[in-house]
Design an enzyme around this catalytic site. Structure first.
Site, mmCIF file in Angstrom:
data_model
loop_
_atom_site.group_PDB
_atom_site.id
_atom_site.type_symbol
_atom_site.label_atom_id
_atom_site.label_comp_id
_atom_site.label_asym_id
_atom_site.label_seq_id
_atom_site.Cartn_x
_atom_site.Cartn_y
_atom_site.Cartn_z
ATOM 1 N N LYS A 14 25.885 -65.571 92.022
ATOM 2 C CA LYS A 14 24.595 -64.984 91.638
ATOM 3 C C LYS A 14 23.986 -64.354 92.867
ATOM 4 O O LYS A 14 23.916 -64.983 93.933
ATOM 5 C CB LYS A 14 23.670 -66.096 91.115
ATOM 6 C CG LYS A 14 22.291 -65.630 90.729
ATOM 7 C CD LYS A 14 22.236 -65.267 89.268
ATOM 8 C CE LYS A 14 21.037 -64.408 88.913
ATOM 9 N NZ LYS A 14 21.242 -62.961 89.105
ATOM 10 N N LYS B 104 20.447 -70.476 99.546
ATOM 11 C CA LYS B 104 19.179 -70.229 98.847
ATOM 12 C C LYS B 104 19.282 -70.718 97.401
ATOM 13 O O LYS B 104 18.415 -71.422 96.899
ATOM 14 C CB LYS B 104 18.908 -68.723 98.874
ATOM 15 C CG LYS B 104 17.626 -68.300 98.199
ATOM 16 C CD LYS B 104 17.511 -66.782 98.122
ATOM 17 C CE LYS B 104 17.707 -66.139 99.477
ATOM 18 N NZ LYS B 104 17.385 -64.714 99.497
ATOM 19 N N LYS C 142 26.704 -61.284 96.475
ATOM 20 C CA LYS C 142 25.853 -60.124 96.752
ATOM 21 C C LYS C 142 26.712 -58.881 96.602
ATOM 22 O O LYS C 142 27.932 -58.940 96.773
ATOM 23 C CB LYS C 142 25.291 -60.202 98.180
ATOM 24 C CG LYS C 142 24.063 -59.356 98.403
ATOM 25 C CD LYS C 142 22.783 -60.020 97.923
ATOM 26 C CE LYS C 142 21.605 -59.091 97.988
ATOM 27 N NZ LYS C 142 20.332 -59.773 97.711
ATOM 28 N N ASP D 217 17.934 -55.628 94.193
ATOM 29 C CA ASP D 217 17.597 -55.856 95.597
ATOM 30 C C ASP D 217 17.037 -54.512 96.077
ATOM 31 O O ASP D 217 16.583 -53.706 95.248
ATOM 32 C CB ASP D 217 18.841 -56.293 96.406
ATOM 33 C CG ASP D 217 18.487 -56.809 97.805
ATOM 34 O OD1 ASP D 217 17.975 -57.928 97.923
ATOM 35 O OD2 ASP D 217 18.695 -56.075 98.793
ATOM 36 N N THR E 62 9.674 -62.962 93.457
ATOM 37 C CA THR E 62 9.990 -63.158 94.878
ATOM 38 C C THR E 62 8.711 -63.140 95.711
ATOM 39 O O THR E 62 8.480 -64.017 96.550
ATOM 40 C CB THR E 62 10.989 -62.089 95.378
ATOM 41 O OG1 THR E 62 12.101 -62.062 94.487
ATOM 42 C CG2 THR E 62 11.471 -62.398 96.780
ATOM 43 N N SER F 199 15.425 -65.619 88.155
ATOM 44 C CA SER F 199 16.657 -65.060 87.577
ATOM 45 C C SER F 199 17.452 -66.167 86.892
ATOM 46 O O SER F 199 18.018 -65.971 85.816
ATOM 47 C CB SER F 199 17.529 -64.428 88.665
ATOM 48 O OG SER F 199 17.079 -63.137 88.970
HETATM 49 P P1 NDP Z 1 12.520 -52.436 97.516
HETATM 50 O O1 NDP Z 1 13.589 -51.412 97.510
HETATM 51 O O2 NDP Z 1 11.679 -52.611 96.306
HETATM 52 O O3 NDP Z 1 11.534 -52.191 98.750
HETATM 53 C C1 NDP Z 1 12.007 -52.173 100.056
HETATM 54 C C2 NDP Z 1 10.854 -51.810 100.973
HETATM 55 O O4 NDP Z 1 11.265 -51.979 102.318
HETATM 56 C C3 NDP Z 1 10.428 -50.346 100.838
HETATM 57 O O5 NDP Z 1 9.070 -50.236 101.128
HETATM 58 C C4 NDP Z 1 11.285 -49.679 101.917
HETATM 59 O O6 NDP Z 1 10.761 -48.452 102.405
HETATM 60 C C5 NDP Z 1 11.258 -50.724 102.997
HETATM 61 N N1 NDP Z 1 12.463 -50.607 103.824
HETATM 62 C C6 NDP Z 1 13.754 -50.707 103.420
HETATM 63 N N2 NDP Z 1 14.590 -50.510 104.450
HETATM 64 C C7 NDP Z 1 13.789 -50.285 105.530
HETATM 65 C C8 NDP Z 1 14.041 -50.031 106.892
HETATM 66 N N3 NDP Z 1 15.304 -49.962 107.363
HETATM 67 N N4 NDP Z 1 12.971 -49.861 107.720
HETATM 68 C C9 NDP Z 1 11.704 -49.929 107.254
HETATM 69 N N5 NDP Z 1 11.403 -50.175 105.966
HETATM 70 C C10 NDP Z 1 12.430 -50.349 105.122
HETATM 71 O O7 NDP Z 1 13.248 -53.809 97.909
HETATM 72 P P2 NDP Z 1 12.762 -55.307 97.657
HETATM 73 O O8 NDP Z 1 11.287 -55.387 97.788
HETATM 74 O O9 NDP Z 1 13.414 -55.785 96.422
HETATM 75 O O10 NDP Z 1 13.474 -56.056 98.865
HETATM 76 C C11 NDP Z 1 12.853 -56.215 100.136
HETATM 77 C C12 NDP Z 1 13.507 -57.368 100.891
HETATM 78 O O11 NDP Z 1 13.381 -58.578 100.124
HETATM 79 C C13 NDP Z 1 15.015 -57.216 101.153
HETATM 80 O O12 NDP Z 1 15.335 -57.846 102.366
HETATM 81 C C14 NDP Z 1 15.640 -58.008 100.005
HETATM 82 O O13 NDP Z 1 16.953 -58.438 100.301
HETATM 83 C C15 NDP Z 1 14.661 -59.169 99.918
HETATM 84 N N6 NDP Z 1 14.682 -59.888 98.657
HETATM 85 C C16 NDP Z 1 14.436 -59.254 97.470
HETATM 86 C C17 NDP Z 1 14.443 -59.958 96.296
HETATM 87 C C18 NDP Z 1 14.062 -59.346 94.998
HETATM 88 O O14 NDP Z 1 13.897 -60.100 94.021
HETATM 89 N N7 NDP Z 1 13.866 -58.045 94.897
HETATM 90 C C19 NDP Z 1 14.808 -61.394 96.271
HETATM 91 C C20 NDP Z 1 14.954 -61.991 97.583
HETATM 92 C C21 NDP Z 1 14.929 -61.236 98.712
HETATM 93 P P3 NDP Z 1 11.438 -47.052 101.962
HETATM 94 O O15 NDP Z 1 11.037 -46.873 100.537
HETATM 95 O O16 NDP Z 1 10.853 -46.048 102.893
HETATM 96 O O17 NDP Z 1 12.925 -47.231 102.151
#
Ligand code: NDP
Length: 454
Positions: free
Chosen positions: A94, A118, A130, A170, A213, A383
């Protein structure tokens, strides 16, 4: 007598790096884990005898494949995709799918490895996996994203299944992408079941999954503060990112009486000294989820807010920092800025957002540090609840799911306290990194020992 194994981190890591050359993110994640778990393993010879750490740091399998799709101009395009099935000792694999140009096998191995522990912490029967692709959804039309998702699923579908491997979203994979992927799976397999989570509510999705999250991370942060006799109410909170996790971490922080000062994206951060209220967050959700615009527009819309191009928000004065964008977004200099400004808590919404030396600096400075595998487990926990609802063919109310999420986050916090209260940190702080790693490890390790040499 069993084979003598490495009993120190440097020896263990030398072997791992040799076996996995050119995978720095994977090395980083394993090193952080092994540094806290190896002493525990050395005290428990059964884990040494069964070579548990060596087995746990080797994925069950990694599937790599080509994704060919057509853009709107009729050009044929090619990307690479992977599914890392890391460990299914305690349940079907998962973990989410990430679409971002920085995706590599190393990034997905670090994420799959972390996901294993996790998922164990949630108490639900889920293994770790993943996947993703170096496809960049930014600037692509809906039609192009659909074409990519359908092509990706045309290979992926043979490797997944409700009792085998259940992907989710993600970075770059939200409701739109999960829907295209699920539609194609259903067409190819001719079966309707919970093979993906994060689905739309009309076709098996769970209430609160979108928020889980971010909400869960703030519940965990609140638990850390409560444990120290403090509270989130009245605190200044700095958040990075403006995607799924960041938006709902901001919403819950605000609902619990904190003031959220920042959000960001890859172009820079916005600082709103008046606070990013739930009303202002509605603008952000529409901006990011519907128009797919840039966070700088926030500063054009709300007077008093400023946009700082090309910068991260860690120099803004705050009590609580919640990194919610991506890996390695807090380096040592950022951590020093945070401690200089008196931060009390850093709680990781993103996966591995804090570099190792930055993490050590924060903890050694008496800051409460909530590691990702505990703090952001709320998403995968809901999830897991979505999988249960699909299997039972029913759906729980918003209140029921939220209550279960809160209970799971409190349980995870309690497990971290149980295994992390070792007096190793200033202020008698709980070492949440050690606590989360050991608590997550035990369940998976015991299952592997029970299975024998498989
Ligand atoms: P989204 O795609 O919804 O949002 C990602 C955000 O982070 C955007 O604002 C993006 O900006 C920014 N971002 C991504 N890459 C970079 C970078 N290299 N430098 C600066 N800003 C960056 O993703 P999520 O919110 O779903 O995920 C965010 C984090 O949380 C990740 O690490 C993910 O693995 C983790 N996570 C997510 C879960 C989920 O349920 N969604 C569960 C557990 C962990 P831009 O649009 O400009 O790229």
């Amino acid at each position: 007598m069993w084979m003598e194994k490495c009993k120190d981190v440097d020896c263990f890591m030398a072997g791992l790096v040799k076996r996995n050359p050119g995978q720095p993110e994977f090395h980083q994640a394993v090193k952080e884990f092994v540094a806290t778990v190896l002493p525990f393993v050395n005290e428990n010879p059964v884990y040494l005898k069964h070579q548990i750490l060596e087995r746990m740091t080797e994925p069950d399998r990694v599937v790599s494949f080509r994704v060919t799709w057509r853009d709107d101009h009729g050009n044929t395009r090619v990307n690479r995709a992977w599914r890392v099935q890391f460990n299914n000792s305690i349940g079907p694999y998962k973990g989410g799918l990430r679409f971002h140009p920085t995706v590599t096998e190393s990034v997905l191995k670090f994420l799959g490895f972390e996901q294993t522990f996790k998922n164990s912490l949630t108490g639900l029967p889920m293994g770790g996996g993943k996947g993703g692709s170096n496809f960049n959804p930014k600037g692509k039309s809906d039609n192009e994203v659909m074409s990519f998702c359908q092509s990706m699923m045309t290979e992926l579908f043979r490797h997944i299944g409700p009792d085998k491997d259940v992907p989710a979203g993600d970075i770059g994979v939200g409701a739109r992408e999960v829907s295209y992927l699920f539609g194609q799976y259903k067409r190819l397999q001719n079966e309707f079941h919970g093979v993906l989570t994060g689905k739309g509510l009309a076709f098996g999705g769970s209430l609160i999954r979108t928020e889980a999250t971010g909400y869960g991370c703030v519940y965990y942060c609140q638990e850390m503060l409560n444990h120290r006799g403090d509270d989130l109410k009245g605190k200044n909170v700095v958040i990075s990112g403006s995607g799924n996790v960041a938006t709902y971490a901001a919403e819950k922080s605000s609902q619990l009486g904190a003031k959220v000062l920042t959000l960001s994206d890859s172009s820079g951060f916005i600082h709103d000294p008046d606070g990013i209220t739930p009303e202002k967050l509605e603008f952000v959700k529409e901006l990011k989820e519907v128009r797919r615009g840039r966070i700088s527009e926030y500063a054009d819309k709300f007077s008093g807010a400023e946009f700082h191009a090309g910068m991260r928000p860690w120099s803004v004065d705050c009590d609580v920092a919640i990194p919610c964008a991506t890996q390695n977004e807090i380096n040592l200099a950022d951590a020093k800025d945070l401690t200089k400004n008196g931060v009390l808590v850093v709680c990781e919404g993103a996966n591995m957002p804090t570099e190792l030396d930055a993490m050590n600096h924060l903890m050694d400075s008496g800051v409460l540090f909530g590691p990702a595998k505990a703090a952001n487990a709320g998403g995968v926990a809901v999830s897991g609840l979505e999988q249960s609802q699909n299997a039972l063919r029913l759906s729980w109310s918003r209140e029921e799911v939220n209550e279960k999420l809160l209970t799971i986050m409190k349980d995870i916090h309690a497990k971290c306290v149980e295994h992390g209260s070792n007096g190793s940190l200033p202020n008698d702080n709980v070492n949440y990194v050690t606590g989360a790693n050991i608590a997550g490890f035990i369940k998976v390790a015991d299952a592997m020992v029970a299975y024998g040499a498989v």
